[in-house]
Enzyme design. Structure first.
Site, mmCIF file in Angstrom:
data_model
loop_
_atom_site.group_PDB
_atom_site.id
_atom_site.type_symbol
_atom_site.label_atom_id
_atom_site.label_comp_id
_atom_site.label_asym_id
_atom_site.label_seq_id
_atom_site.Cartn_x
_atom_site.Cartn_y
_atom_site.Cartn_z
ATOM 1 C CG HIS A 95 2.714 -2.868 -2.676
ATOM 2 N ND1 HIS A 95 1.645 -3.650 -2.283
ATOM 3 C CD2 HIS A 95 2.187 -1.667 -3.016
ATOM 4 C CE1 HIS A 95 0.532 -2.937 -2.365
ATOM 5 N NE2 HIS A 95 0.823 -1.731 -2.828
ATOM 6 C CG ASP A 123 2.692 -5.421 1.105
ATOM 7 O OD1 ASP A 123 3.251 -4.972 0.081
ATOM 8 O OD2 ASP A 123 2.337 -4.707 2.052
ATOM 9 C CG ASP A 154 -3.065 -1.346 -3.440
ATOM 10 O OD1 ASP A 154 -1.886 -1.233 -3.785
ATOM 11 O OD2 ASP A 154 -3.515 -0.867 -2.384
ATOM 12 C CD GLU A 172 2.621 0.776 -0.291
ATOM 13 O OE1 GLU A 172 2.496 2.006 -0.334
ATOM 14 O OE2 GLU A 172 1.639 0.005 -0.134
ATOM 15 C CD GLU A 173 -1.234 -1.734 0.907
ATOM 16 O OE1 GLU A 173 -1.467 -0.731 1.610
ATOM 17 O OE2 GLU A 173 -1.652 -1.876 -0.253
ATOM 18 C CD GLU A 186 0.829 1.577 -4.610
ATOM 19 O OE1 GLU A 186 -0.328 1.120 -4.593
ATOM 20 O OE2 GLU A 186 1.688 1.320 -3.741
ATOM 21 C CG HIS A 232 -6.552 -0.782 0.970
ATOM 22 N ND1 HIS A 232 -5.847 0.009 1.843
ATOM 23 C CD2 HIS A 232 -5.643 -1.189 0.054
ATOM 24 C CE1 HIS A 232 -4.586 0.096 1.446
ATOM 25 N NE2 HIS A 232 -4.443 -0.625 0.355
#
Ligand SMILES: [Zn+2]
Length: 388
Positions: A81, A83, A113, A145-146, A170, A357
């Site tokens: 992903h 994003d 990520d 995705e997030e 991932e 994150h």
């Protein structure tokens, strides 16, 4: 913009980190991922891939990129992903949008990520031409995705891409993952009637109605946990968490309405749709005949669990290449969408979930060459010399 030579690792990683692509359920943080998508499309174009930029219906400014090299009914998807989650600029030691190398790591927002994987997947792909592939090699970069998972969902709805195998990079610290739980987040609102507290007959107390609704949900949780068990997971049963409640104002007023938010994390073999339906039926039954109104709402569309059998050729290849037995994890991925398209799906990437994150997100430089080696072997097995 397409180059007339293969892009370098640094160009791709730095270019991806530099292109902001935050996705969020809060509109004040959410942004378009067009710049990241167009850069990936340009690099894939210069690597002679056939490239499609898929605009996501109903989500202006959000795009998926599907790059295909070679042809055939089987093949391999390398998926990531584009994003990232929102970020705290002040807590970073370097600019989150500048790829920085120090202490044996790359730093940048999304490097682990999972922009780092997308860059390395393109680097692995750059070593091949369509001519040598017997089955296609597809680089897939998705949106959101997030947050809403609209990118993965749009692919499943459009029925593409088609391939036999998918690796989603991932952050798993290069350990293969073949299972994860699914999740749904729901709201239930009990609607009663306000009145003076001195006379209960004047109203219908929604807090008392919610008490029954919660009782129905907790009984349902007990049954789910009794019925479903999977020892692959650290928490081997489905969970149901009461996360947020709001209702009423004054002690001397009958509470007119009360709203509860809860999540349910489900095991492989269960589906978001059936559990959502059952949870609503339990709450309805718990309040049956009591005269309360009920409103149900999903806080997001939900994400199904993933289970690729340990007997899958892809799982076996991933275990042999990494020297690790395939695991089950607690986070959700776009895997179920790719699985719905008919692909055996494994989650395997160079980043570390423990640094994702958060400020100073990093990727160990030591994982770069092993990742390229693993991807190279996958391409060899599933695109160049696929088993019949
Ligand atoms: Zn991710």
């Amino acid at each position: 913009m397409a180059l007339n030579r293969a892009p370098t690792r640094r160009e791709m990683l730095a270019g991806l980190i530099q292109a902001p692509s935050v996705s969020s359920v809060s509109p004040e943080f959410d942004m378009s991922n067009r710049q990241a998508a167009e850069r990936i499309a340009g690099w894939l174009d210069s690597l002679r891939f056939t490239v499609e930029l898929q605009e996501i219906p109903g989500h202006t400014g959000k795009l998926n990129v599907i790059g295909t090299l070679g042809k055939g009914p089987g093949g391999l998807v390398l998926a990531g992903h584009m994003d990232t989650v929102p970020y705290d600029h002040d807590q970073w030691d370097s600019d989150p949008f500048t790829l920085t190398e120090r202490d044996g790591h790359y730093y940048g927002l999304g490097i682990s990520d999972m922009k780092g994987f997308i860059g390395l997947a393109m680097e692995a792909a750059s070593r091949h031409t369509a001519k040598e592939l017997k089955q296609p090699l597809i680089v897939l970069a998705t949106a959101d995705e997030e947050s809403s998972m609209c990118g993965g969902r749009a692919l499943a709805e459009a029925g593409k891409p088609k391939a036999r195998y998918a690796v989603i990079g991932e952050p798993t610290s290069l350990k293969p993952v073949h299972m994860h739980k699914g999740i749904l987040m729901e709201s239930v609102k009990v609607i009663g009637h306000s009145g003076h507290s001195s006379d209960p007959a004047l109203g219908r107390n929604a807090l008392e109605g919610m008490f029954k609704a919660v009782d129905g949900l907790l009984k349902y949780r007990g049954e789910l946990q009794h019925k479903h068990h999977d020892p692959h997971f650290k928490v081997p049963v489905p969970t149901l968490n009461l996360g947020h409640i709001k209702g009423g104002d004054n002690p001397n007023r009958i509470c007119p309405d009360c709203e509860l938010h809860f999540d349910i994390r489900i095991l492989p073999g269960m589906t978001v749709e059936s559990v959502r339906k059952e949870a609503r039926e339990r709450v309805t039954a718990a309040l049956d005949g009591s005269g309360f109104g009920l409103e149900f709402r999903s806080l997001f569309r939900g994400s199904d669990p993933l289970m690729t059998p340990g007997t899958s050729e892809l799982v076996k290849a991933a275990e042999a290449l990494t020297g690790h037995k395939s695991e089950a994890v607690a986070f959700a991925t776009e895997g179920p969408f790719l699985q719905a398209l008919g692909m055996q799906t494994v989650i395997l990437g160079p980043g570390d979930i423990n640094v994702a994150h958060q400020p100073n997100e990093s990727l160990p430089l030591a994982n770069v060459e092993p990742t390229l080696h693993i991807l190279e072997q996958f391409i060899q097995s599933f695109c160049i010399a696929p088993a019949p």
